[in-house]
Design a protein around this motif. Sequence first.
Motif, PDB file in Angstrom:
ATOM      1  N   UNK A 286     -10.059   2.412   3.092  1.00  0.00           N
ATOM      2  CA  UNK A 286     -10.069   0.950   2.961  1.00  0.00           C
ATOM      3  C   UNK A 286      -8.850   0.248   3.553  1.00  0.00           C
ATOM      4  N   UNK A 287      -8.042   0.945   4.392  1.00  0.00           N
ATOM      5  CA  UNK A 287      -6.810   0.354   4.921  1.00  0.00           C
ATOM      6  C   UNK A 287      -6.714   0.568   6.437  1.00  0.00           C
ATOM      7  N   UNK A 312       1.724   0.015   6.438  1.00  0.00           N
ATOM      8  CA  UNK A 312       2.764  -1.001   6.565  1.00  0.00           C
ATOM      9  C   UNK A 312       2.218  -2.337   7.048  1.00  0.00           C
ATOM     10  N   UNK A 313       2.635  -3.392   6.355  1.00  0.00           N
ATOM     11  CA  UNK A 313       2.302  -4.739   6.803  1.00  0.00           C
ATOM     12  C   UNK A 313       3.213  -5.212   7.909  1.00  0.00           C
ATOM     13  N   UNK A 349      -4.631  -8.562   2.509  1.00  0.00           N
ATOM     14  CA  UNK A 349      -3.490  -7.964   1.821  1.00  0.00           C
ATOM     15  C   UNK A 349      -2.325  -8.929   1.634  1.00  0.00           C
ATOM     16  N   UNK A 350      -2.454 -10.159   2.135  1.00  0.00           N
ATOM     17  CA  UNK A 350      -1.349 -11.107   1.991  1.00  0.00           C
ATOM     18  C   UNK A 350      -1.054 -11.372   0.526  1.00  0.00           C
ATOM     19  N   UNK A 351       0.225 -11.556   0.238  1.00  0.00           N
ATOM     20  CA  UNK A 351       0.680 -11.862  -1.116  1.00  0.00           C
ATOM     21  C   UNK A 351       0.334 -13.316  -1.451  1.00  0.00           C
ATOM     22  N   UNK A 352       0.448 -13.716  -2.710  1.00  0.00           N
ATOM     23  CA  UNK A 352       0.090 -15.097  -3.083  1.00  0.00           C
ATOM     24  C   UNK A 352       0.823 -16.176  -2.293  1.00  0.00           C
ATOM     25  N   UNK A 353       2.046 -15.864  -1.804  1.00  0.00           N
ATOM     26  CA  UNK A 353       2.800 -16.858  -1.037  1.00  0.00           C
ATOM     27  C   UNK A 353       2.500 -16.795   0.459  1.00  0.00           C
ATOM     28  N   UNK A 358       5.978  -4.961   2.959  1.00  0.00           N
ATOM     29  CA  UNK A 358       6.237  -3.992   4.021  1.00  0.00           C
ATOM     30  C   UNK A 358       5.397  -2.732   3.813  1.00  0.00           C
ATOM     31  N   UNK A 359       5.193  -2.366   2.530  1.00  0.00           N
ATOM     32  CA  UNK A 359       4.472  -1.137   2.226  1.00  0.00           C
ATOM     33  C   UNK A 359       3.330  -1.386   1.240  1.00  0.00           C
ATOM     34  N   UNK A 360       2.197  -0.744   1.528  1.00  0.00           N
ATOM     35  CA  UNK A 360       1.048  -0.782   0.621  1.00  0.00           C
ATOM     36  C   UNK A 360       0.665   0.649   0.262  1.00  0.00           C
ATOM     37  N   UNK A 361       0.458   0.864  -1.025  1.00  0.00           N
ATOM     38  CA  UNK A 361       0.139   2.205  -1.514  1.00  0.00           C
ATOM     39  C   UNK A 361      -1.151   2.720  -0.872  1.00  0.00           C
TER      40      UNK A 361
END
Length: 485
Positions: A286-287, A312-313, A349-353, A358-361
Amino acid sequence: MSETRSLVRICLLFCICFVFCSVIADELRSAEVTEAAARQAMQKATKYFRSQVSTEGGYLWLYSQDLKEREGENQAPASRVWVQPPGTPSVGQAYLNAYQKTGEPYLLEAAKAAAMALVNGQLKSGGWNYFIDFEDRKAYQYRVNGGGSKARNTTTLDDNTTQAALQFLILIDQELKFKDQPIHEATMYALNALLKAQYPNGGWPQRFDSPPDPKDYPVIKANYPESWSREFPKKKYLDYYTFNDNLIEDLVGVMFLAHHVYQDQRYQQAALKAGDFIILAQMPEPQPAWAQQYNSQMQPAWARKFEPPAVTGGESQGIIKTLMQIYIYTGDKKYLKPIPPALAYLKKSELPDGKLARFYELKTNRPLYFTKKYQLTYKDNDLPTHYGFIIKSGVDSLEGRYQRLLDDSPEKLASMRFPTRRVRLTPSLTAKAKSAIDSLNSEGAWLRQGDLKASDKENLRIIDTRVFIRNLDTLADFVAASRKD
Protein backbone atom coordinates in the motif's frame (compact mmCIF):
# COMPACT_ATOMS: atom_id res chain seq x y z
CA MET A 1 -5.01 90.75 -5.45
CA SER A 2 -6.51 87.26 -5.67
CA GLU A 3 -4.90 86.76 -9.09
CA THR A 4 -1.53 87.74 -7.61
CA ARG A 5 -1.93 85.23 -4.73
CA SER A 6 -2.86 82.49 -7.23
CA LEU A 7 0.22 83.26 -9.29
CA VAL A 8 2.39 83.10 -6.18
CA ARG A 9 0.89 79.73 -5.24
CA ILE A 10 1.58 78.39 -8.73
CA CYS A 11 5.17 79.60 -8.58
CA LEU A 12 5.65 78.01 -5.15
CA LEU A 13 4.21 74.71 -6.37
CA PHE A 14 6.47 74.82 -9.39
CA CYS A 15 9.52 75.43 -7.19
CA ILE A 16 8.56 72.60 -4.86
CA CYS A 17 8.05 70.23 -7.80
CA PHE A 18 11.37 71.32 -9.29
CA VAL A 19 13.22 70.69 -6.02
CA PHE A 20 11.43 67.34 -5.52
CA CYS A 21 12.22 66.20 -9.04
CA SER A 22 15.85 67.29 -8.63
CA VAL A 23 16.15 65.25 -5.44
CA ILE A 24 14.61 62.21 -7.13
CA ALA A 25 16.92 62.64 -10.11
CA ASP A 26 19.96 62.87 -7.80
CA GLU A 27 18.85 59.69 -6.02
CA LEU A 28 18.35 57.88 -9.32
CA ARG A 29 21.79 59.01 -10.51
CA SER A 30 23.34 57.80 -7.24
CA ALA A 31 21.60 54.45 -7.70
CA GLU A 32 22.97 53.97 -11.22
CA VAL A 33 25.33 51.05 -11.71
CA THR A 34 27.69 50.99 -14.65
CA GLU A 35 29.05 47.96 -16.43
CA ALA A 36 32.56 49.23 -15.67
CA ALA A 37 31.83 49.39 -11.93
CA ALA A 38 30.44 45.86 -11.96
CA ARG A 39 33.51 44.55 -13.82
CA GLN A 40 35.81 46.34 -11.41
CA ALA A 41 34.04 44.84 -8.37
CA MET A 42 34.15 41.35 -9.88
CA GLN A 43 37.87 41.61 -10.52
CA LYS A 44 38.60 42.99 -7.06
CA ALA A 45 36.55 40.29 -5.33
CA THR A 46 38.06 37.50 -7.42
CA LYS A 47 41.61 38.74 -6.82
CA TYR A 48 41.01 38.74 -3.07
CA PHE A 49 39.32 35.34 -3.06
CA ARG A 50 42.11 33.75 -5.09
CA SER A 51 45.10 35.41 -3.41
CA GLN A 52 43.89 35.44 0.22
CA VAL A 53 41.12 32.87 0.69
CA SER A 54 42.02 30.04 -1.69
CA THR A 55 44.24 27.09 -0.80
CA GLU A 56 45.88 25.57 -3.90
CA GLY A 57 42.94 26.83 -5.97
CA GLY A 58 40.29 25.32 -3.68
CA TYR A 59 37.89 26.63 -1.05
CA LEU A 60 36.09 25.82 2.18
CA TRP A 61 32.64 27.09 3.21
CA LEU A 62 33.27 29.73 5.87
CA TYR A 63 36.20 31.82 7.10
CA SER A 64 36.69 34.34 9.87
CA GLN A 65 37.48 37.82 8.59
CA ASP A 66 41.15 37.41 9.58
CA LEU A 67 41.19 33.96 7.89
CA LYS A 68 42.56 32.31 11.02
CA GLU A 69 39.46 30.20 11.57
CA ARG A 70 38.12 28.06 8.72
CA GLU A 71 35.52 25.39 8.21
CA GLY A 72 33.69 23.23 5.74
CA GLU A 73 31.10 20.98 7.33
CA ASN A 74 33.45 21.09 10.30
CA GLN A 75 36.62 22.90 11.38
CA ALA A 76 39.47 22.71 8.90
CA PRO A 77 43.18 23.58 8.81
CA ALA A 78 44.59 26.01 6.26
CA SER A 79 45.84 23.07 4.14
CA ARG A 80 42.34 21.72 3.54
CA VAL A 81 39.62 22.55 1.00
CA TRP A 82 36.10 21.19 0.69
CA VAL A 83 34.61 19.32 -2.26
CA GLN A 84 31.08 18.96 -0.90
CA PRO A 85 29.02 22.02 -1.99
CA PRO A 86 29.27 24.94 -1.48
CA GLY A 87 33.02 24.26 -1.61
CA THR A 88 35.53 24.09 -4.44
CA PRO A 89 33.29 22.85 -7.31
CA SER A 90 30.64 25.44 -6.47
CA VAL A 91 33.13 28.32 -6.48
CA GLY A 92 34.82 26.97 -9.61
CA GLN A 93 31.46 26.75 -11.37
CA ALA A 94 30.70 30.35 -10.35
CA TYR A 95 33.98 31.48 -11.92
CA LEU A 96 33.23 29.51 -15.09
CA ASN A 97 29.69 30.86 -15.36
CA ALA A 98 30.93 34.41 -14.85
CA TYR A 99 33.61 33.95 -17.51
CA GLN A 100 31.07 32.66 -20.02
CA LYS A 101 28.86 35.68 -19.36
CA THR A 102 31.58 38.36 -19.38
CA GLY A 103 34.57 37.01 -21.29
CA GLU A 104 37.01 38.11 -18.58
CA PRO A 105 40.15 35.88 -18.88
CA TYR A 106 41.03 36.09 -15.17
CA LEU A 107 37.76 34.31 -14.36
CA LEU A 108 38.67 31.36 -16.57
CA GLU A 109 42.07 31.20 -14.88
CA ALA A 110 40.37 31.10 -11.48
CA ALA A 111 38.07 28.33 -12.69
CA LYS A 112 41.05 26.34 -13.99
CA ALA A 113 42.79 26.70 -10.63
CA ALA A 114 39.71 25.30 -8.87
CA ALA A 115 39.59 22.44 -11.38
CA MET A 116 43.25 21.63 -10.73
CA ALA A 117 42.57 21.53 -7.00
CA LEU A 118 40.01 18.81 -7.75
CA VAL A 119 42.44 17.01 -10.08
CA ASN A 120 44.99 16.94 -7.26
CA GLY A 121 42.38 15.65 -4.82
CA GLN A 122 40.93 12.87 -6.95
CA LEU A 123 41.13 9.41 -5.38
CA LYS A 124 42.32 6.26 -7.14
CA SER A 125 38.81 4.88 -6.68
CA GLY A 126 37.72 7.56 -9.14
CA GLY A 127 35.87 10.23 -7.20
CA TRP A 128 36.36 12.47 -4.21
CA ASN A 129 36.14 12.51 -0.45
CA TYR A 130 34.27 15.36 1.26
CA PHE A 131 37.52 17.32 1.46
CA ILE A 132 41.07 17.45 0.05
CA ASP A 133 44.15 17.96 2.21
CA PHE A 134 47.23 19.37 0.52
CA GLU A 135 49.61 18.51 3.40
CA ASP A 136 48.39 15.16 4.70
CA ARG A 137 48.75 13.54 1.27
CA LYS A 138 49.76 10.07 2.44
CA ALA A 139 46.56 9.51 4.44
CA TYR A 140 44.56 9.26 1.19
CA GLN A 141 45.11 7.39 -2.05
CA TYR A 142 45.14 10.52 -4.17
CA ARG A 143 46.03 9.88 -7.79
CA VAL A 144 48.58 12.69 -7.47
CA ASN A 145 51.16 12.18 -4.70
CA GLY A 146 48.84 10.05 -2.60
CA GLY A 147 49.36 7.34 -0.02
CA GLY A 148 49.77 3.60 -0.45
CA SER A 149 47.34 0.69 -0.43
CA LYS A 150 46.42 1.14 3.25
CA ALA A 151 45.48 4.80 2.83
CA ARG A 152 41.83 5.87 2.56
CA ASN A 153 40.39 5.46 -0.93
CA THR A 154 36.63 5.89 -0.53
CA THR A 155 34.72 7.86 -3.14
CA THR A 156 31.61 9.46 -1.67
CA LEU A 157 28.43 10.12 -3.61
CA ASP A 158 26.77 11.49 -0.48
CA ASP A 159 25.69 15.14 -0.37
CA ASN A 160 26.41 15.72 -4.08
CA THR A 161 30.15 15.55 -3.43
CA THR A 162 31.64 13.60 -6.33
CA GLN A 163 28.74 14.58 -8.57
CA ALA A 164 29.33 18.33 -8.10
CA ALA A 165 33.06 17.93 -8.72
CA LEU A 166 32.47 15.92 -11.88
CA GLN A 167 29.80 18.24 -13.25
CA PHE A 168 32.15 21.19 -12.94
CA LEU A 169 35.03 19.27 -14.53
CA ILE A 170 32.86 18.20 -17.47
CA LEU A 171 31.81 21.80 -18.13
CA ILE A 172 35.28 23.31 -17.86
CA ASP A 173 36.68 20.46 -19.97
CA GLN A 174 34.15 21.44 -22.62
CA GLU A 175 35.05 25.13 -22.31
CA LEU A 176 38.74 24.28 -22.74
CA LYS A 177 37.88 22.20 -25.82
CA PHE A 178 39.17 19.05 -24.11
CA LYS A 179 42.78 20.24 -24.57
CA ASP A 180 43.83 20.55 -20.92
CA GLN A 181 45.21 17.05 -20.44
CA PRO A 182 45.11 16.79 -16.59
CA ILE A 183 41.54 18.08 -16.43
CA HIS A 184 40.32 15.94 -19.32
CA GLU A 185 42.03 12.81 -18.02
CA ALA A 186 40.64 13.25 -14.49
CA THR A 187 37.14 13.75 -15.90
CA MET A 188 37.31 10.59 -18.02
CA TYR A 189 38.74 8.62 -15.10
CA ALA A 190 35.89 9.69 -12.79
CA LEU A 191 33.19 8.93 -15.33
CA ASN A 192 34.57 5.46 -15.99
CA ALA A 193 34.77 4.79 -12.25
CA LEU A 194 31.09 5.69 -11.85
CA LEU A 195 30.14 3.36 -14.69
CA LYS A 196 32.00 0.52 -12.97
CA ALA A 197 30.50 1.34 -9.57
CA GLN A 198 26.91 1.15 -10.83
CA TYR A 199 25.13 -1.98 -9.63
CA PRO A 200 23.64 -4.56 -12.04
CA ASN A 201 20.15 -3.21 -11.30
CA GLY A 202 21.17 0.39 -12.06
CA GLY A 203 21.51 1.71 -8.52
CA TRP A 204 24.59 3.19 -6.88
CA PRO A 205 25.96 2.94 -3.33
CA GLN A 206 26.49 5.89 -1.05
CA ARG A 207 30.26 5.32 -1.21
CA PHE A 208 32.66 2.91 -2.85
CA ASP A 209 36.33 2.05 -3.12
CA SER A 210 36.08 -0.66 -5.78
CA PRO A 211 33.50 -2.00 -8.27
CA PRO A 212 30.80 -4.36 -6.91
CA ASP A 213 30.77 -8.11 -7.52
CA PRO A 214 27.60 -8.65 -9.63
CA LYS A 215 26.79 -12.01 -8.04
CA ASP A 216 26.26 -10.30 -4.67
CA TYR A 217 23.57 -7.98 -6.05
CA PRO A 218 20.69 -9.81 -7.76
CA VAL A 219 18.28 -7.79 -9.90
CA ILE A 220 14.95 -8.06 -8.06
CA LYS A 221 12.00 -5.80 -7.29
CA ALA A 222 11.57 -3.91 -4.04
CA ASN A 223 9.74 -5.83 -1.34
CA TYR A 224 8.78 -5.59 2.32
CA PRO A 225 10.89 -7.46 4.87
CA GLU A 226 9.01 -9.98 7.01
CA SER A 227 10.10 -8.00 10.05
CA TRP A 228 12.58 -5.29 10.98
CA SER A 229 14.28 -4.22 14.19
CA ARG A 230 13.04 -1.10 15.98
CA GLU A 231 16.51 -0.80 17.51
CA PHE A 232 19.38 0.64 15.53
CA PRO A 233 21.50 -2.39 14.48
CA LYS A 234 24.77 -0.51 13.84
CA LYS A 235 25.35 -2.28 10.54
CA LYS A 236 27.43 -0.89 7.69
CA TYR A 237 25.17 0.65 5.07
CA LEU A 238 27.55 2.42 2.68
CA ASP A 239 27.11 -0.22 -0.03
CA TYR A 240 23.29 -0.14 0.11
CA TYR A 241 21.34 1.04 -2.92
CA THR A 242 20.94 4.70 -1.98
CA PHE A 243 18.46 7.47 -2.72
CA ASN A 244 19.26 9.50 0.39
CA ASP A 245 20.03 13.20 -0.21
CA ASN A 246 18.92 12.88 -3.85
CA LEU A 247 22.01 10.84 -4.74
CA ILE A 248 20.47 9.21 -7.83
CA GLU A 249 19.02 12.50 -9.07
CA ASP A 250 22.48 14.10 -9.02
CA LEU A 251 24.09 11.11 -10.76
CA VAL A 252 21.46 10.97 -13.49
CA GLY A 253 22.06 14.66 -14.16
CA VAL A 254 25.82 14.11 -14.42
CA MET A 255 25.40 11.16 -16.79
CA PHE A 256 23.05 13.04 -19.10
CA LEU A 257 25.44 16.01 -19.09
CA ALA A 258 28.36 13.71 -19.92
CA HIS A 259 26.40 12.22 -22.80
CA HIS A 260 25.50 15.68 -24.06
CA VAL A 261 29.12 16.89 -23.95
CA TYR A 262 31.02 13.78 -25.05
CA GLN A 263 28.35 12.02 -27.16
CA ASP A 264 29.29 8.70 -25.58
CA GLN A 265 26.29 6.37 -25.38
CA ARG A 266 27.60 4.66 -22.24
CA TYR A 267 26.67 7.68 -20.17
CA GLN A 268 23.12 7.86 -21.46
CA GLN A 269 22.73 4.13 -20.90
CA ALA A 270 23.91 4.55 -17.29
CA ALA A 271 21.24 7.22 -16.73
CA LEU A 272 18.54 5.02 -18.26
CA LYS A 273 19.72 2.08 -16.20
CA ALA A 274 19.31 4.27 -13.11
CA GLY A 275 15.76 5.00 -14.28
CA ASP A 276 15.10 1.27 -14.52
CA PHE A 277 16.40 0.91 -10.98
CA ILE A 278 13.95 3.56 -9.79
CA ILE A 279 11.10 1.56 -11.33
CA LEU A 280 12.35 -1.62 -9.62
CA ALA A 281 12.73 0.20 -6.29
CA GLN A 282 9.16 1.52 -6.12
CA MET A 283 7.55 -0.21 -3.17
CA PRO A 284 4.42 -2.32 -3.78
CA GLU A 285 1.02 -1.34 -2.42
CA PRO A 286 0.00 0.00 0.00
CA GLN A 287 3.00 2.40 -0.23
CA PRO A 288 4.00 2.86 -3.89
CA ALA A 289 6.83 5.31 -3.19
CA TRP A 290 10.49 4.79 -2.25
CA ALA A 291 12.80 4.20 0.70
CA GLN A 292 16.01 6.11 1.40
CA GLN A 293 18.14 2.98 1.05
CA TYR A 294 17.75 -0.74 0.33
CA ASN A 295 19.83 -3.80 1.16
CA SER A 296 20.94 -6.28 -1.51
CA GLN A 297 17.53 -8.01 -1.26
CA MET A 298 15.83 -4.72 -2.21
CA GLN A 299 14.26 -4.25 1.20
CA PRO A 300 14.25 -0.91 3.05
CA ALA A 301 17.03 -0.97 5.64
CA TRP A 302 18.58 1.08 8.43
CA ALA A 303 21.29 3.61 7.59
CA ARG A 304 22.19 6.07 10.37
CA LYS A 305 20.59 5.85 13.80
CA PHE A 306 17.87 8.31 12.76
CA GLU A 307 17.20 6.75 9.33
CA PRO A 308 15.05 3.63 9.79
CA PRO A 309 13.66 1.17 7.24
CA ALA A 310 10.70 3.20 5.99
CA VAL A 311 9.04 4.77 2.99
CA THR A 312 10.21 8.36 2.73
CA GLY A 313 8.11 11.42 2.02
CA GLY A 314 11.31 13.34 1.33
CA GLU A 315 13.47 11.57 -1.22
CA SER A 316 10.37 10.16 -2.93
CA GLN A 317 9.60 13.65 -4.19
CA GLY A 318 13.12 13.98 -5.60
CA ILE A 319 12.79 10.58 -7.27
CA ILE A 320 9.62 11.73 -9.03
CA LYS A 321 11.56 14.74 -10.36
CA THR A 322 14.27 12.37 -11.58
CA LEU A 323 11.76 10.24 -13.45
CA MET A 324 10.46 13.37 -15.16
CA GLN A 325 14.04 14.39 -15.98
CA ILE A 326 14.67 11.02 -17.64
CA TYR A 327 11.41 11.33 -19.59
CA ILE A 328 12.40 14.81 -20.78
CA TYR A 329 15.66 13.41 -22.10
CA THR A 330 14.23 10.26 -23.68
CA GLY A 331 10.52 10.77 -24.36
CA ASP A 332 9.95 7.23 -23.05
CA LYS A 333 6.69 7.19 -21.08
CA LYS A 334 7.66 4.10 -19.11
CA TYR A 335 9.51 6.49 -16.82
CA LEU A 336 6.28 8.39 -16.15
CA LYS A 337 4.27 5.29 -15.28
CA PRO A 338 5.37 5.09 -11.60
CA ILE A 339 4.44 8.72 -10.96
CA PRO A 340 0.60 8.75 -10.64
CA PRO A 341 0.40 6.05 -7.91
CA ALA A 342 3.32 7.66 -6.06
CA LEU A 343 1.68 11.09 -6.13
CA ALA A 344 -1.65 9.67 -4.98
CA TYR A 345 0.07 7.87 -2.12
CA LEU A 346 2.01 10.96 -1.02
CA LYS A 347 -1.12 13.14 -1.17
CA LYS A 348 -2.97 10.63 0.99
CA SER A 349 -0.02 10.60 3.42
CA GLU A 350 0.09 14.35 4.04
CA LEU A 351 -0.15 15.41 7.67
CA PRO A 352 -3.06 17.58 8.88
CA ASP A 353 -1.01 20.74 8.22
CA GLY A 354 -0.32 19.70 4.62
CA LYS A 355 3.30 18.68 5.22
CA LEU A 356 4.84 15.22 4.94
CA ALA A 357 6.67 13.06 7.42
CA ARG A 358 10.19 12.13 6.37
CA PHE A 359 9.49 8.51 7.34
CA TYR A 360 6.40 6.31 7.16
CA GLU A 361 6.26 2.92 8.84
CA LEU A 362 6.34 -0.01 6.44
CA LYS A 363 2.84 -1.26 5.54
CA THR A 364 0.98 0.63 8.34
CA ASN A 365 2.03 4.03 6.89
CA ARG A 366 2.11 5.61 10.35
CA PRO A 367 4.53 8.58 10.51
CA LEU A 368 7.76 7.68 12.31
CA TYR A 369 9.84 10.08 14.38
CA PHE A 370 12.73 10.04 16.84
CA THR A 371 13.19 11.54 20.26
CA LYS A 372 16.26 13.61 21.06
CA LYS A 373 17.72 10.42 22.53
CA TYR A 374 17.09 8.65 19.21
CA GLN A 375 14.30 6.40 20.32
CA LEU A 376 11.86 5.52 17.55
CA THR A 377 8.38 6.91 18.24
CA TYR A 378 5.08 7.82 16.65
CA LYS A 379 5.08 11.22 18.40
CA ASP A 380 6.62 14.43 17.02
CA ASN A 381 6.97 16.39 20.27
CA ASP A 382 10.64 15.66 21.07
CA LEU A 383 12.45 15.78 17.71
CA PRO A 384 16.19 16.28 17.20
CA THR A 385 16.81 19.61 15.50
CA HIS A 386 19.61 18.60 13.10
CA TYR A 387 17.39 16.67 10.67
CA GLY A 388 14.14 17.31 8.84
CA PHE A 389 11.67 14.76 10.21
CA ILE A 390 8.74 16.86 8.97
CA ILE A 391 9.14 18.36 5.51
CA LYS A 392 7.34 20.46 2.95
CA SER A 393 5.03 18.70 0.52
CA GLY A 394 5.48 19.56 -3.13
CA VAL A 395 2.90 17.06 -4.33
CA ASP A 396 0.60 19.61 -5.95
CA SER A 397 3.50 21.20 -7.82
CA LEU A 398 4.78 17.81 -8.96
CA GLU A 399 1.29 16.86 -10.12
CA GLY A 400 1.05 20.05 -12.17
CA ARG A 401 4.43 19.49 -13.77
CA TYR A 402 3.57 15.88 -14.57
CA GLN A 403 0.33 16.92 -16.28
CA ARG A 404 2.12 19.55 -18.35
CA LEU A 405 4.74 17.04 -19.48
CA LEU A 406 2.01 14.80 -20.85
CA ASP A 407 0.97 17.58 -23.23
CA ASP A 408 4.47 18.72 -24.27
CA SER A 409 5.64 18.02 -27.81
CA PRO A 410 8.95 16.27 -28.57
CA GLU A 411 10.33 19.66 -29.64
CA LYS A 412 9.34 21.22 -26.31
CA LEU A 413 10.93 18.33 -24.42
CA ALA A 414 14.16 18.76 -26.39
CA SER A 415 14.29 22.46 -25.49
CA MET A 416 14.00 21.59 -21.79
CA ARG A 417 17.04 19.31 -21.64
CA PHE A 418 19.79 21.90 -21.31
CA PRO A 419 18.01 25.25 -21.35
CA THR A 420 19.93 28.51 -21.48
CA ARG A 421 18.86 31.27 -19.16
CA ARG A 422 18.33 34.66 -20.75
CA VAL A 423 19.38 37.53 -18.51
CA ARG A 424 17.57 40.85 -18.76
CA LEU A 425 18.51 44.19 -17.27
CA THR A 426 15.75 44.77 -14.73
CA PRO A 427 15.47 47.19 -11.79
CA SER A 428 15.76 44.20 -9.47
CA LEU A 429 19.01 43.01 -11.06
CA THR A 430 20.40 46.56 -11.01
CA ALA A 431 19.56 46.91 -7.31
CA LYS A 432 21.23 43.59 -6.51
CA ALA A 433 24.32 44.57 -8.48
CA LYS A 434 24.50 47.89 -6.64
CA SER A 435 24.19 46.08 -3.31
CA ALA A 436 27.00 43.71 -4.28
CA ILE A 437 29.27 46.59 -5.29
CA ASP A 438 28.48 48.70 -2.23
CA SER A 439 28.98 45.79 0.21
CA LEU A 440 32.45 44.89 -1.06
CA ASN A 441 34.98 46.09 1.49
CA SER A 442 38.28 47.85 0.75
CA GLU A 443 40.18 44.55 0.61
CA GLY A 444 37.78 42.96 -1.83
CA ALA A 445 35.83 40.74 0.56
CA TRP A 446 32.12 40.31 1.06
CA LEU A 447 31.38 39.83 4.76
CA ARG A 448 28.30 38.84 6.71
CA GLN A 449 27.43 38.35 10.36
CA GLY A 450 27.48 34.74 11.53
CA ASP A 451 28.99 32.06 13.72
CA LEU A 452 31.77 29.55 13.25
CA LYS A 453 31.89 26.14 14.90
CA ALA A 454 35.59 26.64 15.59
CA SER A 455 35.05 29.87 17.51
CA ASP A 456 33.58 30.50 20.93
CA LYS A 457 32.69 34.03 19.81
CA GLU A 458 29.24 34.82 18.47
CA ASN A 459 28.05 37.07 15.66
CA LEU A 460 31.39 37.32 13.89
CA ARG A 461 32.16 38.98 10.60
CA ILE A 462 32.72 36.03 8.30
CA ILE A 463 33.48 35.25 4.67
CA ASP A 464 30.89 32.88 3.22
CA THR A 465 31.51 31.18 -0.13
CA ARG A 466 27.75 31.20 -0.77
CA VAL A 467 27.72 35.01 -0.55
CA PHE A 468 30.71 35.20 -2.90
CA ILE A 469 29.03 32.89 -5.41
CA ARG A 470 25.73 34.78 -5.24
CA ASN A 471 27.32 38.22 -5.67
CA LEU A 472 29.67 37.11 -8.44
CA ASP A 473 26.72 35.58 -10.28
CA THR A 474 24.71 38.80 -9.85
CA LEU A 475 27.51 41.00 -11.18
CA ALA A 476 28.14 38.67 -14.12
CA ASP A 477 24.42 38.72 -14.95
CA PHE A 478 24.45 42.51 -14.78
CA VAL A 479 27.43 42.77 -17.11
CA ALA A 480 25.91 40.29 -19.57
CA ALA A 481 22.55 42.08 -19.52
CA SER A 482 24.21 45.49 -19.96
CA ARG A 483 26.12 44.25 -23.00
CA LYS A 484 22.93 42.94 -24.58
CA ASP A 485 21.05 46.14 -24.00
